[in-house]
Design a protein around this motif. Structure first.
Motif, PDB file in Angstrom:
ATOM      1  N   LEU A  69     -18.831   5.807  -2.888  1.00  0.00           N
ATOM      2  CA  LEU A  69     -17.797   5.263  -3.765  1.00  0.00           C
ATOM      3  C   LEU A  69     -16.396   5.445  -3.207  1.00  0.00           C
ATOM      4  CD1 LEU A  69     -18.764   5.776  -7.500  1.00  0.00           C
ATOM      5  CD2 LEU A  69     -18.438   3.643  -6.216  1.00  0.00           C
ATOM      6  N   SER A  70     -16.193   6.544  -2.467  1.00  0.00           N
ATOM      7  CA  SER A  70     -14.838   6.726  -1.945  1.00  0.00           C
ATOM      8  C   SER A  70     -14.537   5.695  -0.852  1.00  0.00           C
ATOM      9  CB  SER A  70     -14.585   8.166  -1.486  1.00  0.00           C
ATOM     10  OG  SER A  70     -15.401   8.450  -0.389  1.00  0.00           O
ATOM     11  N   ILE A  71     -15.533   5.310  -0.086  1.00  0.00           N
ATOM     12  CA  ILE A  71     -15.287   4.241   0.906  1.00  0.00           C
ATOM     13  C   ILE A  71     -14.977   2.927   0.185  1.00  0.00           C
ATOM     14  CG2 ILE A  71     -16.239   2.949   2.863  1.00  0.00           C
ATOM     15  CD1 ILE A  71     -18.109   5.309   3.403  1.00  0.00           C
ATOM     16  N   TYR A  72     -15.721   2.671  -0.867  1.00  0.00           N
ATOM     17  CA  TYR A  72     -15.478   1.461  -1.658  1.00  0.00           C
ATOM     18  C   TYR A  72     -14.027   1.440  -2.165  1.00  0.00           C
ATOM     19  CZ  TYR A  72     -15.562  -1.605  -5.760  1.00  0.00           C
ATOM     20  OH  TYR A  72     -15.260  -2.576  -6.684  1.00  0.00           O
ATOM     21  N   HIS A  73     -13.581   2.556  -2.723  1.00  0.00           N
ATOM     22  CA  HIS A  73     -12.230   2.577  -3.298  1.00  0.00           C
ATOM     23  C   HIS A  73     -11.155   2.459  -2.224  1.00  0.00           C
ATOM     24  CE1 HIS A  73     -13.252   2.842  -7.452  1.00  0.00           C
ATOM     25  NE2 HIS A  73     -14.114   3.833  -7.213  1.00  0.00           N
ATOM     26  N   GLU A  74     -11.444   3.031  -1.071  1.00  0.00           N
ATOM     27  CA  GLU A  74     -10.490   2.913   0.032  1.00  0.00           C
ATOM     28  C   GLU A  74     -10.316   1.438   0.434  1.00  0.00           C
ATOM     29  OE1 GLU A  74     -10.477   4.660   4.428  1.00  0.00           O
ATOM     30  OE2 GLU A  74     -11.606   5.900   3.005  1.00  0.00           O
ATOM     31  N   LEU A  75     -11.440   0.740   0.513  1.00  0.00           N
ATOM     32  CA  LEU A  75     -11.388  -0.687   0.863  1.00  0.00           C
ATOM     33  C   LEU A  75     -10.628  -1.486  -0.194  1.00  0.00           C
ATOM     34  CD1 LEU A  75     -15.027  -1.152   2.118  1.00  0.00           C
ATOM     35  CD2 LEU A  75     -13.028  -2.091   3.294  1.00  0.00           C
ATOM     36  N   LYS A  76     -10.882  -1.138  -1.434  1.00  0.00           N
ATOM     37  CA  LYS A  76     -10.234  -1.864  -2.520  1.00  0.00           C
ATOM     38  C   LYS A  76      -8.721  -1.623  -2.487  1.00  0.00           C
ATOM     39  CE  LYS A  76     -10.602  -2.754  -7.414  1.00  0.00           C
ATOM     40  NZ  LYS A  76     -11.276  -2.498  -8.686  1.00  0.00           N
ATOM     41  N   GLN A  77      -8.367  -0.361  -2.287  1.00  0.00           N
ATOM     42  CA  GLN A  77      -6.951   0.001  -2.212  1.00  0.00           C
ATOM     43  C   GLN A  77      -6.253  -0.768  -1.088  1.00  0.00           C
ATOM     44  OE1 GLN A  77      -5.551   2.400  -4.352  1.00  0.00           O
ATOM     45  NE2 GLN A  77      -3.673   1.482  -3.547  1.00  0.00           N
ATOM     46  N   PHE A  78      -6.882  -0.792   0.058  1.00  0.00           N
ATOM     47  CA  PHE A  78      -6.301  -1.475   1.217  1.00  0.00           C
ATOM     48  C   PHE A  78      -6.008  -2.940   0.893  1.00  0.00           C
ATOM     49  CE2 PHE A  78      -7.138  -4.324   4.838  1.00  0.00           C
ATOM     50  CZ  PHE A  78      -6.151  -3.917   5.723  1.00  0.00           C
ATOM     51  N   HIS A  79      -6.997  -3.641   0.321  1.00  0.00           N
ATOM     52  CA  HIS A  79      -6.800  -5.065   0.052  1.00  0.00           C
ATOM     53  C   HIS A  79      -5.790  -5.301  -1.075  1.00  0.00           C
ATOM     54  CE1 HIS A  79     -10.437  -5.375   2.548  1.00  0.00           C
ATOM     55  NE2 HIS A  79     -10.005  -6.582   2.813  1.00  0.00           N
ATOM     56  N   PHE A  80      -5.815  -4.431  -2.069  1.00  0.00           N
ATOM     57  CA  PHE A  80      -4.820  -4.609  -3.135  1.00  0.00           C
ATOM     58  C   PHE A  80      -3.415  -4.298  -2.643  1.00  0.00           C
ATOM     59  CE2 PHE A  80      -6.413  -6.221  -7.096  1.00  0.00           C
ATOM     60  CZ  PHE A  80      -7.781  -6.226  -6.892  1.00  0.00           C
ATOM     61  N   ASP A  81      -3.275  -3.335  -1.723  1.00  0.00           N
ATOM     62  CA  ASP A  81      -1.948  -3.095  -1.136  1.00  0.00           C
ATOM     63  C   ASP A  81      -1.427  -4.357  -0.463  1.00  0.00           C
ATOM     64  OD1 ASP A  81      -1.806  -0.512  -1.963  1.00  0.00           O
ATOM     65  OD2 ASP A  81      -2.344   0.390  -0.019  1.00  0.00           O
ATOM     66  N   VAL A  82      -2.322  -5.035   0.260  1.00  0.00           N
ATOM     67  CA  VAL A  82      -1.895  -6.263   0.937  1.00  0.00           C
ATOM     68  C   VAL A  82      -1.421  -7.301  -0.082  1.00  0.00           C
ATOM     69  CG1 VAL A  82      -2.661  -8.212   2.363  1.00  0.00           C
ATOM     70  CG2 VAL A  82      -3.386  -5.894   2.949  1.00  0.00           C
ATOM     71  N   ILE A  83      -2.177  -7.479  -1.163  1.00  0.00           N
ATOM     72  CA  ILE A  83      -1.740  -8.536  -2.094  1.00  0.00           C
ATOM     73  C   ILE A  83      -0.483  -8.121  -2.882  1.00  0.00           C
ATOM     74  CG2 ILE A  83      -3.970  -9.740  -2.231  1.00  0.00           C
ATOM     75  CD1 ILE A  83      -4.317  -8.654  -5.051  1.00  0.00           C
ATOM     76  N   HIS A  84      -0.292  -6.826  -3.075  1.00  0.00           N
ATOM     77  CA  HIS A  84       0.961  -6.415  -3.719  1.00  0.00           C
ATOM     78  C   HIS A  84       2.153  -6.838  -2.869  1.00  0.00           C
ATOM     79  CE1 HIS A  84      -0.452  -4.501  -7.295  1.00  0.00           C
ATOM     80  NE2 HIS A  84      -1.336  -3.778  -6.616  1.00  0.00           N
ATOM     81  N   HIS A  85       2.002  -6.749  -1.563  1.00  0.00           N
ATOM     82  CA  HIS A  85       3.088  -7.188  -0.689  1.00  0.00           C
ATOM     83  C   HIS A  85       3.255  -8.702  -0.693  1.00  0.00           C
ATOM     84  CE1 HIS A  85       2.887  -3.156   1.247  1.00  0.00           C
ATOM     85  NE2 HIS A  85       4.182  -3.380   1.299  1.00  0.00           N
ATOM     86  N   LEU A  86       2.155  -9.406  -0.753  1.00  0.00           N
ATOM     87  CA  LEU A  86       2.229 -10.863  -0.580  1.00  0.00           C
ATOM     88  C   LEU A  86       2.523 -11.614  -1.872  1.00  0.00           C
ATOM     89  CD1 LEU A  86      -0.798 -11.523   1.813  1.00  0.00           C
ATOM     90  CD2 LEU A  86       1.629 -11.672   2.376  1.00  0.00           C
ATOM     91  N   PHE A  87       2.157 -11.023  -3.007  1.00  0.00           N
ATOM     92  CA  PHE A  87       2.278 -11.753  -4.272  1.00  0.00           C
ATOM     93  C   PHE A  87       3.057 -10.911  -5.285  1.00  0.00           C
ATOM     94  CE2 PHE A  87      -1.622 -12.893  -2.112  1.00  0.00           C
ATOM     95  CZ  PHE A  87      -1.609 -14.284  -2.112  1.00  0.00           C
ATOM     96  N   PRO A  88       4.395 -11.026  -5.228  1.00  0.00           N
ATOM     97  CA  PRO A  88       5.204 -10.236  -6.170  1.00  0.00           C
ATOM     98  C   PRO A  88       4.916 -10.630  -7.625  1.00  0.00           C
ATOM     99  CG  PRO A  88       6.589 -11.549  -4.653  1.00  0.00           C
ATOM    100  CD  PRO A  88       5.179 -11.809  -4.280  1.00  0.00           C
ATOM    101  N   ASN A  89       4.518 -11.872  -7.840  1.00  0.00           N
ATOM    102  CA  ASN A  89       4.178 -12.292  -9.203  1.00  0.00           C
ATOM    103  C   ASN A  89       2.795 -11.773  -9.574  1.00  0.00           C
ATOM    104  OD1 ASN A  89       3.480 -13.537 -11.540  1.00  0.00           O
ATOM    105  ND2 ASN A  89       3.459 -15.634 -10.693  1.00  0.00           N
ATOM    106  N   LYS A  90       2.780 -10.765 -10.437  1.00  0.00           N
ATOM    107  CA  LYS A  90       1.505 -10.109 -10.751  1.00  0.00           C
ATOM    108  C   LYS A  90       0.591 -10.992 -11.609  1.00  0.00           C
ATOM    109  CE  LYS A  90       2.618  -6.410  -8.460  1.00  0.00           C
ATOM    110  NZ  LYS A  90       3.369  -6.969  -7.343  1.00  0.00           N
ATOM    111  N   GLN A  91       1.114 -12.145 -12.040  1.00  0.00           N
ATOM    112  CA  GLN A  91       0.267 -13.093 -12.783  1.00  0.00           C
ATOM    113  C   GLN A  91      -0.505 -14.015 -11.846  1.00  0.00           C
ATOM    114  OE1 GLN A  91       0.102 -12.463 -15.946  1.00  0.00           O
ATOM    115  NE2 GLN A  91       1.748 -10.987 -15.578  1.00  0.00           N
ATOM    116  N   ASP A  92      -0.216 -13.932 -10.564  1.00  0.00           N
ATOM    117  CA  ASP A  92      -0.888 -14.835  -9.619  1.00  0.00           C
ATOM    118  C   ASP A  92      -2.407 -14.685  -9.749  1.00  0.00           C
ATOM    119  OD1 ASP A  92       0.147 -16.276  -6.709  1.00  0.00           O
ATOM    120  OD2 ASP A  92      -2.000 -15.850  -6.956  1.00  0.00           O
TER     121      ASP A  92
END
Ligand code: ASP
Ligand code: MG
Length: 423
Positions: A62-85
């Motif tokens: 599960l910790s590997i899963y969460h690490e992967l999820k965190q990584f991808h969500f960090d990327v979209i936080h940078h790319l999509f400032p509109n959190k409704q996207d």
């Protein structure tokens, strides 16, 4: 005209890299484009660790899963400032799909679970890049490759059914291209007729690009990389390297087959069959010419060097000292095939047979155990396999400094050397 572009893991490794993809695409405002993307950065390695943890019921799952999820969500936080996207929900759903794949006890073979898990890297990256292009360029359309690239159920190395794939590509992709000009899909993954996911082998996204180009009769394929083109050696192992401007399909197949990681070995054949040129270009300097692989009769101007490390040299000899003849060889080959171990080079003498293969911890111990039932087995670990295309004595001498040659195999244009350090 239709072009197929493949963006590998390095070209989509973080938010800035994804922005750069959009600027590369902006250079092609009038073309129909099919975009094939790989998983971001080292995601596939992480997913392999996840598959392994899941299959062996390790606590780290599960910790590997969460690490992967965190990584991808960090990327979209940078790319999509509109959190409704819409990307926020899309990516959340994809991670739920991955969670399902690791929720229950393993119920099938490792290779099956591997494909259900490891394929998700391309799903995440394609989702993110498509959403970004939707905003930045107002075009693009996400397509699920699992419904297009049709394979058999050889998990981890799906064999493509070209006819069904071509039909699906024509039916699904062509109308979308007419409407949206750009279509984006995943490399490396496909689907079986029972709707299970398969993968095409590590680094298989190039192959996906070639298969789609073949199926859609594209004008060309471009692989966008972090190097200026095809080099005569991997800069990781060899200095200085030279860029090759033009390459025949034949030379490209040979280099890839012997392990030049710049192109997946299966990529060239479908392109050669339809004489579709393949460009290898830099996503950092997209206007530079890069390398073109096509039907030419130009020979490679320089020798090319391919290094494979962490190899195992296995020598077999029948226990009864009979000769290594056809019957023994066919037994040996079928054991390698059964254990899915690839033979990179081999040499036969009257009473022994030597094989160089990857020292893969998942496959080798079981293979050796099976071989030992019938043969005397010796092996050398930590050897390297060096292949030189268009070799001569000075190129051989150059790679053998400080090394001892354990096996040498020469053909007219290619030499393969299994070597180890003399220290
Ligand atoms: N993501 C897969 C891998 O790293 C496929 C690819 O990159 O072509 O092997
Ligand atoms: Mg990759």
């Amino acid at each position: 005209m239709l072009k197929v572009f493949k963006f590998g893991g390095a070209s989509v490794k973080n938010a800035d890299a994804v922005r750069n993809v959009a600027s590369v695409l902006a250079l092609f405002p009038h073309d129909e484009l099919v975009l094939v993307v790989s998983a971001m950065d080292k995601t596939t390695n992480k997913l392999e660790a996840l598959a392994d943890a899941f299959f062996h019921r390790k606590e780290s799952t599960l910790s590997i899963y969460h690490e992967l999820k965190q990584f991808h969500f960090d990327v979209i936080h940078h790319l999509f400032p509109n959190k409704q996207d819409a990307i926020y929900t899309e990516l959340e759903n994809d991670f739920v799909e991955l969670l399902w794949a690791i929720e229950d006890e393993p119920a099938s073979l490792y290779c099956f679970h591997y494909d259900q898990i490891v394929s998700m890297g391309e799903v995440f990256s394609s989702r993110i890049v498509a959403a970004y292009l939707r905003n930045a360029l107002k075009v693009c359309c996400w397509v699920d490759a699992r419904g297009i690239i049709q394979t058999d159920n050889t998990y981890q190395e799906g064999i493509i059914d070209f006819e069904r794939t071509q039909q699906a590509a024509q039916k699904e992709i062509v109308p979308l291209l007419k409407k949206n000009r750009m279509v984006l899909t995943q490399g490396f993954i496909g689907g079986t007729s029972e709707n299970y996911t398969t993968t095409l082998g590590r680094e298989g996204s190039d192959y996906t690009a070639a298969v789609l180009a073949y199926s859609l009769n594209a004008e060309s394929v471009t692989i966008w990389k972090d190097v200026p083109g095809v080099l005569n050696a991997d800069p990781k192992w060899f200095h200085p390297t030279q860029k090759i401007d033009e390459l025949t399909y034949q030379d490209a197949i040979e280099l890839a087959y012997y392990g030049a990681t710049v192109i997946h070995p299966k990529t060239i054949k479908p392109l050669q069959n339809k004489e579709i040129p393949l460009y290898v270009k830099s996503f950092v300097s997209p206007s530079e010419p890069g390398t073109i692989i096509k039907n030419t009769n130009k020979q490679l101007p320089v020798a090319s060097f391919i290094f494979k490390v962490n190899q195992l040299l296995i020598t077999l000899s029948p226990k009864d000292f009979s000769f290594i003849a056809e019957e023994n060889l066919s037994k040996i080959f079928s054991l390698f095939h059964q254990h899915r171990a690839k033979i990179h080079t081999m040499q036969l003498s009257a009473i022994s047979f030597s094989v160089c293969t990857d020292n893969d911890a998942q496959k080798i111990p079981a293979l050796l155990a099976d071989l030992q039932k019938e043969y005397k087995v010796w092996y050398n670990q930590n050897v390297e396999l060096v292949t030189i295309r268009y070799y001569n004595q000075s190129t051989i001498d150059r790679v053998c400094v400080g090394k001892e040659i354990l096996l040498e195999q020469k053909s007219r244009y290619t030499v393969q050397l299994v070597v180890r350090n003399t220290k």
